[in-house]
Write a protein that holds these residues in place. Structure first.
Motif, PDB file in Angstrom:
ATOM      1  N   THR A  70      66.298  36.554  64.538  1.00  0.00           N
ATOM      2  CA  THR A  70      64.963  36.163  64.961  1.00  0.00           C
ATOM      3  C   THR A  70      64.629  36.866  66.274  1.00  0.00           C
ATOM      4  O   THR A  70      65.518  37.406  66.949  1.00  0.00           O
ATOM      5  CB  THR A  70      64.857  34.634  65.174  1.00  0.00           C
ATOM      6  N   VAL A  71      63.354  36.827  66.644  1.00  0.00           N
ATOM      7  CA  VAL A  71      62.976  37.432  67.919  1.00  0.00           C
ATOM      8  C   VAL A  71      63.609  36.682  69.084  1.00  0.00           C
ATOM      9  O   VAL A  71      63.840  37.266  70.154  1.00  0.00           O
ATOM     10  CB  VAL A  71      61.440  37.500  68.082  1.00  0.00           C
ATOM     11  N   ASN A  72      63.924  35.419  68.904  1.00  0.00           N
ATOM     12  CA  ASN A  72      64.626  34.685  69.965  1.00  0.00           C
ATOM     13  C   ASN A  72      66.000  35.302  70.215  1.00  0.00           C
ATOM     14  O   ASN A  72      66.474  35.364  71.359  1.00  0.00           O
ATOM     15  CB  ASN A  72      64.776  33.213  69.598  1.00  0.00           C
ATOM     16  N   ASP A  73      66.644  35.768  69.155  1.00  0.00           N
ATOM     17  CA  ASP A  73      67.929  36.462  69.316  1.00  0.00           C
ATOM     18  C   ASP A  73      67.740  37.767  70.082  1.00  0.00           C
ATOM     19  O   ASP A  73      68.591  38.149  70.898  1.00  0.00           O
ATOM     20  CB  ASP A  73      68.554  36.755  67.953  1.00  0.00           C
ATOM     21  N   LEU A  74      66.622  38.447  69.820  1.00  0.00           N
ATOM     22  CA  LEU A  74      66.318  39.669  70.568  1.00  0.00           C
ATOM     23  C   LEU A  74      66.105  39.352  72.043  1.00  0.00           C
ATOM     24  O   LEU A  74      66.590  40.076  72.924  1.00  0.00           O
ATOM     25  CB  LEU A  74      65.081  40.339  69.977  1.00  0.00           C
ATOM     26  N   PHE A  75      65.400  38.262  72.319  1.00  0.00           N
ATOM     27  CA  PHE A  75      65.141  37.893  73.715  1.00  0.00           C
ATOM     28  C   PHE A  75      66.442  37.638  74.480  1.00  0.00           C
ATOM     29  O   PHE A  75      66.520  37.901  75.685  1.00  0.00           O
ATOM     30  CB  PHE A  75      64.272  36.636  73.794  1.00  0.00           C
ATOM     31  N   ARG A  76      67.454  37.127  73.794  1.00  0.00           N
ATOM     32  CA  ARG A  76      68.733  36.839  74.450  1.00  0.00           C
ATOM     33  C   ARG A  76      69.454  38.102  74.898  1.00  0.00           C
ATOM     34  O   ARG A  76      70.400  38.036  75.685  1.00  0.00           O
ATOM     35  CB  ARG A  76      69.619  36.022  73.507  1.00  0.00           C
ATOM     36  N   GLU A  77      68.997  39.241  74.412  1.00  0.00           N
ATOM     37  CA  GLU A  77      69.589  40.523  74.811  1.00  0.00           C
ATOM     38  C   GLU A  77      68.913  41.111  76.043  1.00  0.00           C
ATOM     39  O   GLU A  77      69.244  42.232  76.448  1.00  0.00           O
ATOM     40  CB  GLU A  77      69.500  41.521  73.650  1.00  0.00           C
ATOM     41  N   TYR A  78      67.998  40.354  76.633  1.00  0.00           N
ATOM     42  CA  TYR A  78      67.168  40.878  77.728  1.00  0.00           C
ATOM     43  C   TYR A  78      68.006  41.506  78.844  1.00  0.00           C
ATOM     44  O   TYR A  78      67.746  42.639  79.267  1.00  0.00           O
ATOM     45  CB  TYR A  78      66.309  39.745  78.296  1.00  0.00           C
ATOM     46  N   SER A  79      69.011  40.806  79.321  1.00  0.00           N
ATOM     47  CA  SER A  79      69.786  41.313  80.458  1.00  0.00           C
ATOM     48  C   SER A  79      70.614  42.540  80.091  1.00  0.00           C
ATOM     49  O   SER A  79      70.932  43.362  80.948  1.00  0.00           O
ATOM     50  CB  SER A  79      70.701  40.211  81.010  1.00  0.00           C
ATOM     51  N   ARG A  80      70.948  42.675  78.812  1.00  0.00           N
ATOM     52  CA  ARG A  80      71.688  43.855  78.377  1.00  0.00           C
ATOM     53  C   ARG A  80      70.742  45.060  78.231  1.00  0.00           C
ATOM     54  O   ARG A  80      71.151  46.199  78.466  1.00  0.00           O
ATOM     55  CB  ARG A  80      72.393  43.573  77.048  1.00  0.00           C
ATOM     56  N   ILE A  81      69.504  44.797  77.863  1.00  0.00           N
ATOM     57  CA  ILE A  81      68.527  45.877  77.662  1.00  0.00           C
ATOM     58  C   ILE A  81      67.968  46.351  78.996  1.00  0.00           C
ATOM     59  O   ILE A  81      67.836  47.558  79.235  1.00  0.00           O
ATOM     60  CB  ILE A  81      67.394  45.397  76.732  1.00  0.00           C
ATOM     61  N   PHE A  82      67.658  45.398  79.874  1.00  0.00           N
ATOM     62  CA  PHE A  82      67.037  45.734  81.163  1.00  0.00           C
ATOM     63  C   PHE A  82      68.056  45.511  82.279  1.00  0.00           C
ATOM     64  O   PHE A  82      68.117  44.450  82.887  1.00  0.00           O
ATOM     65  CB  PHE A  82      65.771  44.892  81.371  1.00  0.00           C
ATOM     66  N   ARG A  83      68.849  46.527  82.523  1.00  0.00           N
ATOM     67  CA  ARG A  83      69.970  46.420  83.458  1.00  0.00           C
ATOM     68  C   ARG A  83      69.510  46.266  84.897  1.00  0.00           C
ATOM     69  O   ARG A  83      70.292  45.846  85.751  1.00  0.00           O
ATOM     70  CB  ARG A  83      70.860  47.666  83.331  1.00  0.00           C
ATOM     71  N   HIS A  84      68.270  46.633  85.183  1.00  0.00           N
ATOM     72  CA  HIS A  84      67.758  46.512  86.553  1.00  0.00           C
ATOM     73  C   HIS A  84      66.806  45.334  86.687  1.00  0.00           C
ATOM     74  O   HIS A  84      66.050  45.234  87.649  1.00  0.00           O
ATOM     75  CB  HIS A  84      67.102  47.816  86.988  1.00  0.00           C
TER      76      HIS A  84
END
Length: 341
Positions: A70-84
């Motif tokens: 789900t998109v909620n699972d995608l949101f949980r990757e936020y800190s891995r995607i946006f390292r800064h």
């Protein structure tokens, strides 16, 4: 210059010369190159544009399985995607994360995941009928306009899209096979990296800022935007441009009959797809421009996208100096092949 260009089998200003000539006389080649140059200058006078060839970059698949559904699972990757720590104007990194895992997803799942973030702000989005917006945008290669959909975080993204975003393609391999998708693209801001450090007055009154401060994920290396997937014509991909329902493209491209009064928030429908039309926001976009873009992301995305905006060609000219082995439907008596797409 013409002789030297002929010797290199390359016409002036980067035009390709067909080298499949049988024992050509140098003088004849020179005359043809000069004729090609003359045709080039004539085309330039009629607003023809020469497009430098670029292409999509390779995006390697990650080996680690991703269990997101789900998109909620995608949101949980936020800190891995946006390292800064900040997604401002950095939706290209959402795109990379998904394309690196595309072969783990069906076409339907990949398209759904792409609906989970805003092309303009980079903000996470939970897709719904109400935040689906229909826009008509130019194709980056100059081949015309196309209608489609975005899911946005807020209505001001409509205005910024109209001003800066174009559409280009990229072929993606999914678990369902290969498919060519339409993507939203902008120009490469790293063509002028110094602009990221230029101070500007924040439109919301927060003092002087730079893009490096407020959009820290927009980072450059050797003139390229770090982490950015590229489209077939070498532009920065920032989102998927969702296709119109089958058979509805022509209807969506038609102007609204009778000059219908704009009504922001009104939901339209075509072939079972509900959406808000960009035309409903025309007065609000004009007011936003006149008041300094004091809504949505303010000027952050606009400043990033305006560093090196995509110049859509009106004509793509290809001149070929040909010989008896070179096929050309429009070859002149001088052996010059002028083709326009």
């Amino acid at each position: 210059k013409a002789l030297r260009a002929a010797e290199r089998c390359r016409a002036p200003l980067g035009f390709r010369v067909d080298c499949r000539l049988r024992a050509p006389a140098m003088a004849a080649i020179a005359l043809r190159v000069v004729a090609a140059a003359a045709a080039l200058y004539a085309a330039a006078a009629s607003d023809a544009v020469v497009v430098a060839a670029r292409s999509a970059n390779e995006i390697a698949q990650v080996r680690e399985p991703w269990s997101g559904n789900t998109v909620n699972d995608l949101f949980r990757e936020y800190s891995r995607i946006f390292r800064h720590g900040n997604r401002n104007a950095a939706s290209h990194l959402w795109v990379r994360f998904l394309l690196e895992r595309s072969e783990q997803m069906t076409h339907e799942k990949l398209a759904y995941m792409f609906s989970g973030f805003c092309a303009v702000s980079g903000s996470p989005v939970r897709p719904s009928d109400y935040n689906r917006y229909k826009l008509t945008l130019e194709r980056a290669d100059g081949s015309g306009k196309v209608a489609g959909f975005f899911h946005y975080c807020c209505w001001p993204c409509v205005c910024d899209t109209q001003d800066f975003i174009k559409v280009d393609t990229r072929t993606v391999r999914t678990a369902s096979g290969e498919r060519k998708y339409n993507f939203a693209v902008i120009g490469n801001p790293c063509k002028n990296e110094a602009e990221l450090r230029r101070p500007f007055q924040d439109t919301f009154g927060r003092g002087m800022q730079t893009l490096s401060m407020v959009a820290p994920e927009v980072r450059c290396q050797d003139g390229e935007l770090l982490g950015a997937p590229l489209s077939d014509n070498g532009h920065i991909i920032i989102a998927m441009f969702f296709d119109a329902p089958e058979g509805s493209q022509d209807a969506l491209l038609m102007p609204v009959a009778g000059g219908r009064q704009a009504e922001p928030g009104r939901v339209s429908e075509i072939s079972g797809v509900r959406y808000q039309d960009e035309l409903e926001f025309a007065p609000m976009c004009e007011d936003r421009k006149n008041t300094g873009y004091k809504s949505g992301m303010g000027e952050i995305f606009r400043k990033v996208a305006s560093i090196s905006p995509i110049q859509v060609p009106t004509h793509v000219a290809m001149l070929v100096v040909g010989g008896e082995d070179a096929a050309c439907p429009n070859e002149s008596a001088e052996g010059v092949c002028a083709q326009y797409a």
